[in-house]
Each structure stands twice: as structure tokens, then as C-alpha cells.
Enzyme design. Structure first.
Site, PDB file in Angstrom:
ATOM      1  CD  GLU A  69      19.069 -24.132 -48.933  1.00 22.26           C
ATOM      2  OE1 GLU A  69      18.216 -24.062 -49.827  1.00 22.26           O
ATOM      3  OE2 GLU A  69      20.259 -24.402 -49.145  1.00 22.26           O
ATOM      4  CD  GLU A 102      21.935 -28.426 -48.345  1.00 21.00           C
ATOM      5  OE1 GLU A 102      21.931 -27.956 -49.504  1.00 21.00           O
ATOM      6  OE2 GLU A 102      20.906 -28.682 -47.715  1.00 21.00           O
TER       7      GLU A 102
HETATM    8  C1  FCB Z   1      19.826 -26.722 -51.526  1.00 24.78           C
HETATM    9  C2  FCB Z   1      18.904 -27.720 -50.860  1.00 24.78           C
HETATM   10  C3  FCB Z   1      19.312 -29.143 -51.063  1.00 24.78           C
HETATM   11  C4  FCB Z   1      19.855 -29.413 -52.448  1.00 24.78           C
HETATM   12  C5  FCB Z   1      20.885 -28.384 -52.851  1.00 24.78           C
HETATM   13  C6  FCB Z   1      21.480 -28.591 -54.218  1.00 24.78           C
HETATM   14  O1  FCB Z   1      19.145 -25.523 -51.754  1.00 24.78           O
HETATM   15  O2  FCB Z   1      18.834 -27.467 -49.476  1.00 24.78           O
HETATM   16  O3  FCB Z   1      18.225 -29.951 -50.726  1.00 24.78           O
HETATM   17  O4  FCB Z   1      18.832 -29.548 -53.352  1.00 24.78           O
HETATM   18  O5  FCB Z   1      20.316 -27.100 -52.781  1.00 24.78           O
END
Ligand code: FCB
Length: 464
Positions: free
Chosen positions: A166, A364
Site C-alpha cells: 500500500e 488483504e
Molecule cells: C491495511 C494494512 C494492514 C491492516 C489493514 C486493516 O491498510 O495494509 O496492515 O492494518 O489495513
């Protein structure tokens, strides 16, 4: 019951990040990171929490691998702590740090779990921040040195590498909004950081490939689904800039289009860039940034609506897009995070049409709900099960349309330190008692076990 079956070899897994789970912040020769410094500065993290101990994964990693095995995970996305390996960011290598990751990876492979390793998940060595952090081009060079050390040592066994996690969140939330380490509030600095992240990604890809010839290399971006709240030109412009600065600003250069001219103009107008524009871009930078990768990692959590609040409501059109009513099933405990599975479908199909990545992973996706164990010790997180079911179904629909999605890494394997929110947000499939480190599989983990074993999700009557 009808089932939606996933492709053979689909990588079902779960994800974590070093600072959020490891703890042992000053053990075995680890150097200080910007998150250590940030967390140790009062007022930055809710309740004064820190990653000093976190989920204690550094000491409990064997137990954690057993738990992963009991869920039947096929993949595990972890990140390496850069200052655990290079305490000063460059130069002297801390062998004990490398050895920790080496043991972890060997044990994952023995358990039949494919490791997917992120090099940078935000815990920059403080020593490099003292020299300007990622706002300095030299930190980009230090990243390549670190990528070289890590992949030379682990590249024979790790076959999936992610350079950065990110970049937009690290750049903006850390350097413009100031809610994350290093806590700066300078929009121009944030764009310099973004550029050096992208550049160091591109520079490191051939280095990683040379050290780990059989590996797939990618980057993980966060793309939430964003919509204009009404069809007015006001809301459209806000959407175009907001969504653009968070997504196209990063994806366009990665996929050979350089920075989008409409956004450069916007950034100059809003003083995020000087009148001269992109003065941090050197000859050859874009060629490096657009080095082809093997996959794009997609982190997706929620839907956001863009509304121009600078014009009086009566001059704007009334909103036509509405989010779910604030019931606790459709909203996570993270403020303003709507559970919106169609957004994942829309994001995956948009990325596929717009950029045609060679392949993609959901690196994620998950939800924070803080349900705890009942008297019998069981943890009935039914909202998380429904959330995952609906998001997996959206991913399945995207695959049916030809999106080359190769796997899904749920955030998170276990409850952990949620950055500035401290321990108040629980995203785990595994519940962690932060007082004593005790772990309990949540019902969602047991449900996920069945999904993985069958490589399929049931189609619920409401989906048909
Ligand atoms: C993302 C992050 C991860 C976690 C999630 C909830 O932005 O990459 O580390 O904190 O959010």
C-alpha cells in the site's frame, strides 16, 4: 447445496505484517523502526498501545504455524522487518534477524504452506528516517540493498515476493495526513515519498528476479471502491481527484502511463506540487517503475462516497448513492468502513480492464469485529463469516468474467496491533488475548477451513 467452485491451485491464505504481530521490538539485534519511534511517542496510538509485544508472534511462531496448519491454509502472507535484518537500514546485516525468518519459512514449507513475503510493510528503519526517509532518493537505494540481502538469503525458498505494501497509505497517511509513522503533514513530501517507493519497487524487481529466479514478483496496492455520491459535476470532480490520487497516481506509472496529467494539474493547483510540477522525477525513472511484474496484489476493504462539501447542498444535486443503514452487520468497527462485497467485484474487474495485470491476488481483505469468547471459550464471529462468504462470492464472480485471480489472503491470520487504533480493532481469524498471548480459533477460522478443504463456497439463497 449449490457451490461456487474456485480454480484448482487457488491460494487460500491469511496475511499479517511484521510490526503488527511480531513484538520483540528490540530483541536479537533488531534496530528501531519509525513505528517503534511513533508508538513510543505519547498521543500517537490509541490507549498508548505499541507493537513492543503485539501478538508475540516472534516467540510463538511455531504455535502459529500449527494453527495455520489446522485451518488448512495453503498460503501465508507475512512481511519482513527491515530493521531486524539491517538495523541501520543499510550496511551491517543482523544474521540473527535473517535466521529468524529462515526458520519461519522452512517450517511453513514443511507444513505445506506457501509463504508470500512482503519486503516493506511500513516499518522503515529509523536510521533512514533520520536521513529524510522515503522523501530522500537515497532511501530508495537502501531499499534495493535490503531487497538484495533478503532475497539472496531467502530467495531459494520463497517464490512469491511483494516489494511494497500500500504505497498510497504509507505516503499519504504517514506524510500528509500524519496519522501513521513518521507522522508528517506535508503533501509535497508525501508525493516525493510515493515516487521513491515506486522507483525503489522498479529498481528492486530485477534484483529479486536475479536472486530468486523461480519467483513471482509483485506489489500490493490498496484500492477501495469509490463512487460519486450524486451525478453532479461537483461530486464527479471530487471523486475523480480523490480516487485518482489514491489509485491512478500509483497504478498508471506502474503500468507504463507515467503520472496522469489531470492529476498533476490538480496537484499543482492544490499546492501538493510546486508550479514546476514533478521536480523529483529524473530521466529514466518511469522506465524503471514500469518494469513488468508477475502479479498485482489488491487490498480491498470498503466503499467510499465522494461528495463535494465545499458547495452548499442546495447548489449540488441530492445524493443518489446510499450506503447501508448503520446496522452492525454491514459496518465494521473501523469507523466508516462499510462491508460492501460488490465493491471488490467492481475493483477487480476495473483493474483487469484498465491495467491488465498478468495475474492478481487479493492480498488483504477482512473485517474488524471485536467479538470475544463466550463462557465455553467459543468465539461465534458470525458477522465475519458472512462478510467473508459474500466477499469470496464477489471474487468468484470476477473470476467467472475472466479476472486472473490466483489467490485470496484474508486479513488477518490473527488479532494484532491495528496501527494508530492499537489493539481496539480485531481483524483476526484467530483471537489473541493480548494480556497473555493465548490464541483461540474463531468460528470464522473453522468455517474457512471447510472452504479451503472443498475449494468452494456454498451459494446462499440470497445470492441467487
Ligand atoms: C491495511 C494494512 C494492514 C491492516 C489493514 C486493516 O491498510 O495494509 O496492515 O492494518 O489495513
Amino acid at each position: 447445496m449449490t457451490k461456487a467452485v474456485f480454480p484448482v491451485d487457488f491460494l487460500w491464505g491469511a496475511a499479517t505484517a511484521a510490526y503488527q504481530v511480531e513484538g520483540a521490538w528490540a530483541e536479537d539485534g533488531k534496530g528501531e523502526s519509525i513505528w517503534d519511534r511513533f508508538a513510543h511517542t505519547p498521543g500517537n496510538i490509541l490507549n498508548g498501545d505499541s507493537g513492543d509485544v503485539a501478538s508475540d508472534h516472534f516467540h510463538r511462531w511455531q504455535e502459529d504455524i500449527s494453527l495455520m496448519k489446522s485451518i488448512g491454509l495453503k498460503g501465508y502472507r507475512l512481511s519482513l522487518s527491515w530493521p531486524r535484518i539491517l538495523p541501520n537500514g543499510r550496511g551491517a546485516v543482523n544474521q540473527k534477524g535473517l535466521d529468524f525468518y529462515s526458520r519461519l519459512i522452512d517450517s511453513l514449507l514443511e507444513a505445506g504452506i506457501t509463504p508470500m513475503v512482503t519486503l516493506f510493510h511500513w516499518d522503515l528503519p529509523q536510521a533512514l528516517q533520520d536521513e529524510g526517509g522515503f522523501a530522500a532518493r537515497s532511501t530508495g537505494e537502501a531499499f534495493v540493498e535490503y531487497a538484495d540481502v533478503a532475497t539472496r538469503f531467502l530467495g531459494d525458498r520463497v517464490k512469491h515476493w511483494i516489494t511494497h505494501n500500500e504505497p498510497s497509505v504509507f505516503a499519504y497517511v504517514g506524510h500528509s495526513i500524519g496519522h501513521h509513522a513518521p507522522g508528517l503533514k506535508d503533501p509535497y513530501c508525501a508525493l516525493r515519498v510515493a515516487h521513491h517507493l515506486l522507483l525503489s519497487h522498479g529498481w528492486s524487481v530485477p534484483v529479486i528476479r536475479a536472486n530468486s529466479p523461480a519467483a513471482k514478483v509483485g506489489i500490493a496496492v490498496n484500492v477501495n471502491y469509490n463512487q460519486p455520491a450524486s451525478p453532479s459535476s461537483y461530486d464527479y470532480k471530487v471523486w475523480q481527484h480523490r480516487f485518482g490520487m489514491w489509485s491512478r497516481w500509483f497504478l498508471d506509472p506502474l503500468y507504463g502511463r507515467q503520472y496522469p496529467p489531470d492529476l498533476v494539474e490538480f496537484a499543482i493547483k492544490t499546492h501538493q506540487l510546486p508550479a514546476a510540477g514533478l521536480d523529483f522525477v529524473h530521466a529514466g525513472d518511469f522506465e524503471a517503475i514500469e518494469t513488468p511484474t508477475d502479479f498485482l496484489g489488491v487490498n480491498y476493504y470498503t466503499r467510499q462516497l465522494s461528495r463535494d462539501h465545499s458547495v452548499p447542498a442546495e447548489q449540488n444535486l441530492p445524493p443518489t448513492v446510499f450506503q447501508a443503514p448503520k446496522n452492525d452487520h454491514d459496518w465494521q468497527e473501523m469507523e466508516d468502513w462499510e462491508a460492501y462485497p460488490d465493491g471488490l467485484f467492481n475493483v477487480l474487474t476495473w483493474l483487469n480492464f484498465e491495467y491488465q495485470p498478468a495475474s492478481m491476488y487479493v492480498t488483504e481483505n477482512g473485517a474488524s469485529w471485536s467479538d470475544g469468547p463466550d463462557e465455553s471459550g467459543r468465539l461465534k464471529d458470525t458477522r465475519r463469516i458472512s462478510f467473508l462468504q459474500r466477499h469470496f462470492e464477489a471474487a468468484h464472480r470476477a473470476i467467472q468474467l475472466g479476472v486472473p485471480l490466483k489467490g485470496y489472503l484474508v486479513w488477518s491470520l490473527m488479532d494484532n496491533l491495528e496501527w494508530g487504533h492499537g489493539f481496539s480493532q480485531r481483524f483476526g481469524l484467530i483471537w489473541v488475548d493480548f494480556k497473555n498471548g493465548q490464541r483461540i480459533l474463531k468460528d470464522s477460522a473453522l468455517w474457512y477451513k471447510d472452504v479451503i478443504a472443498g475449494n468452494a463456497i456454498p451459494i446462499l439463497p440470497s445470492d441467487t
